[in-house]
Design a protein around this motif. Sequence first.
Motif, mmCIF file in Angstrom:
data_model
loop_
_atom_site.group_PDB
_atom_site.id
_atom_site.type_symbol
_atom_site.label_atom_id
_atom_site.label_comp_id
_atom_site.label_asym_id
_atom_site.label_seq_id
_atom_site.Cartn_x
_atom_site.Cartn_y
_atom_site.Cartn_z
ATOM 1 N N GLU A 5 0.743 -1.089 -0.032
ATOM 2 C CA GLU A 5 -0.018 0.097 0.009
ATOM 3 C C GLU A 5 0.971 1.405 -0.049
ATOM 4 N N SER A 6 0.104 2.336 -0.472
ATOM 5 C CA SER A 6 1.074 3.519 -0.659
ATOM 6 C C SER A 6 0.014 4.854 -0.459
ATOM 7 N N LEU A 7 0.564 5.633 0.173
ATOM 8 C CA LEU A 7 -0.266 7.036 0.331
ATOM 9 C C LEU A 7 0.030 8.092 -0.906
ATOM 10 N N ASP A 8 0.956 7.826 -1.518
ATOM 11 C CA ASP A 8 1.380 8.736 -2.566
ATOM 12 C C ASP A 8 1.407 8.177 -3.971
ATOM 13 N N GLY A 248 -9.673 10.311 6.879
ATOM 14 C CA GLY A 248 -8.734 10.439 7.704
ATOM 15 C C GLY A 248 -7.324 10.615 7.025
ATOM 16 N N GLY A 249 -6.166 10.512 8.094
ATOM 17 C CA GLY A 249 -4.981 10.729 7.600
ATOM 18 C C GLY A 249 -4.392 12.093 8.104
ATOM 19 N N VAL A 250 -3.063 12.468 7.782
ATOM 20 C CA VAL A 250 -2.556 13.819 8.656
ATOM 21 C C VAL A 250 -3.100 14.809 7.822
ATOM 22 N N SER A 251 -2.913 15.876 8.221
ATOM 23 C CA SER A 251 -3.344 17.367 7.703
ATOM 24 C C SER A 251 -2.600 18.342 8.498
ATOM 25 N N ASN A 305 -8.042 19.633 -1.381
ATOM 26 C CA ASN A 305 -7.622 18.752 -0.320
ATOM 27 C C ASN A 305 -5.865 18.915 -0.250
ATOM 28 N N ARG A 344 1.528 14.355 3.905
ATOM 29 C CA ARG A 344 1.786 12.779 4.086
ATOM 30 C C ARG A 344 2.217 12.620 5.671
ATOM 31 N N ARG A 345 2.177 11.251 6.000
ATOM 32 C CA ARG A 345 2.793 11.213 7.395
ATOM 33 C C ARG A 345 4.195 11.331 7.301
ATOM 34 N N VAL A 352 4.966 15.680 9.596
ATOM 35 C CA VAL A 352 4.555 15.802 8.572
ATOM 36 C C VAL A 352 5.532 15.591 7.348
#
Length: 395
Positions: A5-8, A248-251, A305, A344-345, A352
Amino acid sequence: MYVYESLDATGFGLLKDAGYRPPFGLIRDPSILRHSDGMYYVAHSTAPAGNQIGLASSSDRVSWTFVGNVTLTASRVGSVWAPKWFIDADGSVNIVVSLRVGGSARGALRPYLIMAKNSSLATWSIPTPLVGLPVGCIEMFIVGVGQMYYAVYRNSRSKRIEFASAPSLTGPYRPCGSPDSVVTDGQGPALIPLDNGGWRLYFEHCVLGGVCFTDSYDTFRTWAAPVELPGLTGVVKQLTVVKEVVPGGVSLPLGRLSLRSGELGSQYWRLVNDVVCLEAVSSDSSTAVRREATFTVVRGLADPNGFSLRGSDGRFLRQDGSRLHLSRFGATESFARDATFAVRRGSDAGSVALESYSYPGRYIRARGRELRLEPYDESYLFGAESSFGIAAAWA
């Protein structure tokens, strides 16, 4: 089957090794789908010869359950190659697959389409040929863009990854080019849309010997130079990628803040001659220095976003090549993209990392005193130098 899995869309981490083995037969060329019921499904070929596609399901992408095999009976199918999911705009679930027909496991492969007849994926239509595509095109992946369908596949004769387009799913398809950067020898193509409107093509580069990606921003006419996907070369073959939007996720909090180096806690982002650097800042620093280390976070100019950052004088932080500097607002699409970042985390708890919106996979990273945009890599050093803590505004 291994699951990552990947966030980016660039940095993939292992979610589950040996995540699934079918109860019998092989799992070759797996393709993943998120179905309307919320479940994940994998379709795969089961043997070098035969007329079946295997299906497995999962609620979390970690634990997988054998669903059953789909038997393709039309035209005496002798071999099934690389089934790929495609969900049409009307919600219909399809599998694109290359078949050898006539009862033999030898001979040329040709592309066909089967459609699920019910939402449980229990029954399927007979294979329908895709018209206009060359004999020997395999590992086909289809996406819809506007009113057109685009097929990307490996041409087993030319050894190239090629594209074709059609006004309907079954054709007729017409060739519309090949990625310039992979004309030598590529296989296993998979396409996903990027957040910034581009498309990313993943593939195995047979000459370079790695899993690579390349991006296009003009509907597959031109492509960036291929980049090796970090950490997957020599491990992954025949990958497919599914993109999801998850809550969810970082912000970043909107409003004024300061950003601190995750590695050097006393060093903060600071503007020096309009260029972002890392500098020591404290309560003893001058008012001018503390103002230069304070930024205002707003919604992303190119995408709400994402996020954009402004200096104390109202100018925006914008990338220019690999550097970051302040620039007065420009009412252009390129300015908005270059001034927008995805959050991103970071590698440290609560930190971040900021990814370029214009160039997915490139992150703000400390290089000595200066902050620069650099491609993601999986090293510990990269994680440390691209992670930043959120701190109270100095001014």
